[in-house]
Design an enzyme around this catalytic site. Structure first.
Site, PDB file in Angstrom:
ATOM      1  N   LYS A 112      77.978   4.585  61.647  1.00 30.93           N
ATOM      2  CA  LYS A 112      77.859   6.007  61.975  1.00 30.93           C
ATOM      3  C   LYS A 112      79.226   6.714  61.948  1.00 30.93           C
ATOM      4  O   LYS A 112      79.304   7.913  61.708  1.00 30.93           O
ATOM      5  CB  LYS A 112      77.223   6.194  63.353  1.00 30.93           C
ATOM      6  CG  LYS A 112      75.880   5.496  63.564  1.00 30.93           C
ATOM      7  CD  LYS A 112      74.766   6.129  62.768  1.00 30.93           C
ATOM      8  CE  LYS A 112      73.368   5.803  63.264  1.00 30.93           C
ATOM      9  NZ  LYS A 112      72.962   4.401  63.251  1.00 30.93           N
TER      10      LYS A 112
HETATM   11  C1  PLP Z   1      71.742   3.793  62.856  1.00 28.70           C
HETATM   12  C2  PLP Z   1      71.784   2.371  62.479  1.00 28.70           C
HETATM   13  C3  PLP Z   1      70.920   1.841  61.513  1.00 28.70           C
HETATM   14  C4  PLP Z   1      69.832   2.666  60.865  1.00 28.70           C
HETATM   15  O1  PLP Z   1      70.346   3.670  60.023  1.00 28.70           O
HETATM   16  P1  PLP Z   1      69.447   4.921  59.605  1.00 28.70           P
HETATM   17  O2  PLP Z   1      70.342   5.825  58.873  1.00 28.70           O
HETATM   18  O3  PLP Z   1      68.963   5.524  60.903  1.00 28.70           O
HETATM   19  O4  PLP Z   1      68.323   4.402  58.800  1.00 28.70           O
HETATM   20  C5  PLP Z   1      71.074   0.515  61.143  1.00 28.70           C
HETATM   21  N1  PLP Z   1      72.011  -0.271  61.726  1.00 28.70           N
HETATM   22  C6  PLP Z   1      72.845   0.195  62.668  1.00 28.70           C
HETATM   23  C7  PLP Z   1      73.831  -0.719  63.282  1.00 28.70           C
HETATM   24  C8  PLP Z   1      72.776   1.534  63.079  1.00 28.70           C
HETATM   25  O5  PLP Z   1      73.618   1.992  64.007  1.00 28.70           O
END
Ligand code: PLP
Length: 499
Positions: A112
């Site tokens: 993120k």
């Molecule tokens: C947010 C997240 C996901 C999922 O990603 P999306 O964009 O919501 O599909 C997968 N793995 C981790 C560690 C995350 O923080």
């Protein structure tokens, strides 16, 4: 370039407006009117570039109302010293044909950060461009399944002209994820847990966004809401960059030939990360299949395989909590992309109303065909996820977090089912140290009640190191202990903003 709403084609906004608003007034999501192209020559050129230079090259195609200086300064600030590796990401080869793209070297140790380190810059520049919001205070509201919250807090902390509130499910995040959030520093931050799951948090936040009464009270105080969730275009665009960048690196290092197609496998929850990979493909990146990996909350697997989206099912709390989601917001963008005629746009609206009212919709045959042409979908249960963590560590001395392990599990199944040996890149979305207990347990050991003791044991056992941003939360005081019912969010937000 202009952006339109998925639910009202008469709405047309600039990229700055799309970033500021987050969500369109009538509940639709902003998408580019048409996708820009990335050429083979550009990919070639990128080989020699730094990550910020690559980001600049791609993002200027989307943020056409930004000046080059604005965008350059934003990407340079975002992808500099905040990351613990020189070019923000690390691409490593697990074995011939299989690569891991590590996206978790930012300040909160999850992918993120790749978007949320940049978003505050995009937002503050945008705020200056949009006449209607000039000098207004931006209140960011964020629902989190664990990682978005911390990444958004870290991105927006002490950014002047903004404040940020994060809502997380009280029993849906790992100890470390919670600890990272409740110890958050900064003057303009607020964290609150919600009795419920991620979908409850996300729905409650979406309702606040579209609450006209609250919007009016906010306007009176010269404030407005925006979102740091992947419903915001400013979250998605930066994610397109690392897929194209990864391809440029593979080419530059001689791992692939010019134009060679690869598969991309993504552990998926809200469908943001894999949608960015889809956009990269549509822009011209040579991609064969996008492999959509789910955990036990396998609603996307069913949807891609059958065209039926049905959220009337049990919600599971898993060892990959950031994917414990039953309403994947960004699917709406994908389905819209598949719809070209006006007539079909109205059926799309009907589907999403049905999702809200009945929790279920079924797409038409044309969309079904496109879905299965672009995507392969699979899911990986709890026991198999643990077996992957252990197996990959035993065989390759590589330690995966549970989300990345879900992706690997589905990739292995794909390989076996299809016999496809095309080179595949797996998106590694978090540091294993965010999920110490689950990872240590997967390796056949018993985790300690103290998360930091388990982390030390994990370090010794695997000869790896806990990333510094996680280690340092140990000494930080807890600042946030509030908890609310899911219908209490509006009150909490009003109190926080004093409106
Ligand atoms: C947010 C997240 C996901 C999922 O990603 P999306 O964009 O919501 O599909 C997968 N793995 C981790 C560690 C995350 O923080």
């Amino acid at each position: 370039m202009y952006y339109k709403s998925t639910r009202d084609s008469s709405i047309k906004v600039t990229s700055a407006e799309a970033v500021i608003k987050g969500l369109s007034e009538e509940g639709g999501l902003f998408i580019p009117e048409s996708l820009p192209e990335i050429t083979a020559e550009e990919i070639d050129l990128m080989g020699e570039m730094s990550y910020p230079e690559r980001a600049f090259l791609i993002l200027r195609k989307f943020f056409t109302d930004f000046t080059d200086d604005e965008l350059k300064s934003a990407v340079e600030s975002a992808y500099g010293e905040n990351f613990s590796v020189p070019n923000a990401t690390v691409l490593s080869k697990l074995y011939p044909d299989c690569y891991v793209l590590e996206l978790f070297h930012g300040p909160t140790c999850a992918f993120k950060d790749m978007a949320l380190q940049l978003l505050p810059y995009l937002m503050t520049v945008s705020a200056k461009k949009v006449e209607a919001v000039k000098d207004r205070h931006i209140a960011i509201l964020t629902a989190t399944s664990g990682d978005t919250g911390k990444a958004a807090l870290e991105g927006f902390k002490n950014v002047s002209g903004t404040s940020i509130a994060v809502f997380y499910p009280d029993e849906g995040v790992s100890e470390m994820q919670k600890r990272q959030m409740i110890t958050q520093e900064g003057e303009n931050v607020y964290v609150c847990s919600v009795k419920g799951n991620f979908d409850d948090c996300q729905n409650a936040v979406k309702e606040i966004f579209t609450d006209p009464e609250l919007a009016a009270r906010l306007a009176e105080k010269n404030m407005l809401f925006s979102s740091a969730n992947s419903i915001n275009w400013g979250r998605l665009a930066p994610q397109i960059v690392y897929y194209i960048s990864m391809y440029a690196s593979l080419l530059f290092e001689g791992e692939i030939k010019k134009g060679e197609k690869i598969n991309i496998c993504v552990p998926t929850g809200n469908f943001g990360n894999i949608l960015a990979a889809y956009y990269a493909k549509e822009m011209g990146l040579p991609v064969n299949k996008l492999i959509c990996a789910s955990n036990t909350n396998n609603i996307l697997t069913d949807f891609i395989k059958t065209g039926v989206y049905d959220r009337n099912r049990e919600f599971h709390v898993t060892v990959s909590p950031s994917m414990d989601i039953l309403i994947s917001s960004n699917l709406e963008r994908l389905i819209y992309q598949y719809h070209l005629s006006e007539q079909e746009c109205s059926s799309l609206k009907g589907w999403f109303t049905a999702l809200k009212d009945k929790g279920r919709y079924e797409v038409n045959d044309r969309v079904k065909e496109k879905l299965t042409a672009d995507f392969y979908a699979g899911w990986c249960g709890e026991e198999k996820t643990k077996a992957v963590i252990k197996g990959i560590f035993d065989d390759y001395s590589y330690l995966m977090d549970p989300h990345t392990a879900v992706a690997y599990g589905v990739y292995a199944e794909y390989r076996e089912e299809t016999g496809d040996k095309i080179k595949t890149v797996i998106a590694a979305t978090a540091s294993p140290y965010k999920f110490c207990a689950a990872v240590y347990d997967a390796l056949g050991k018993t985790p300690d009640a103290d998360e930091f003791k388990t982390a030390e044991d994990l370090e010794k056992l695997t000869n790896t190191e806990m990333p510094e941003p996680l280690a340092k939360t140990r000494g930080l005081p807890v600042r946030f202990t509030d908890c609310t019912e899911k219908d209490g969010l509006k009150r909490v937000v009003s109190e926080m903003l004093k409106v």
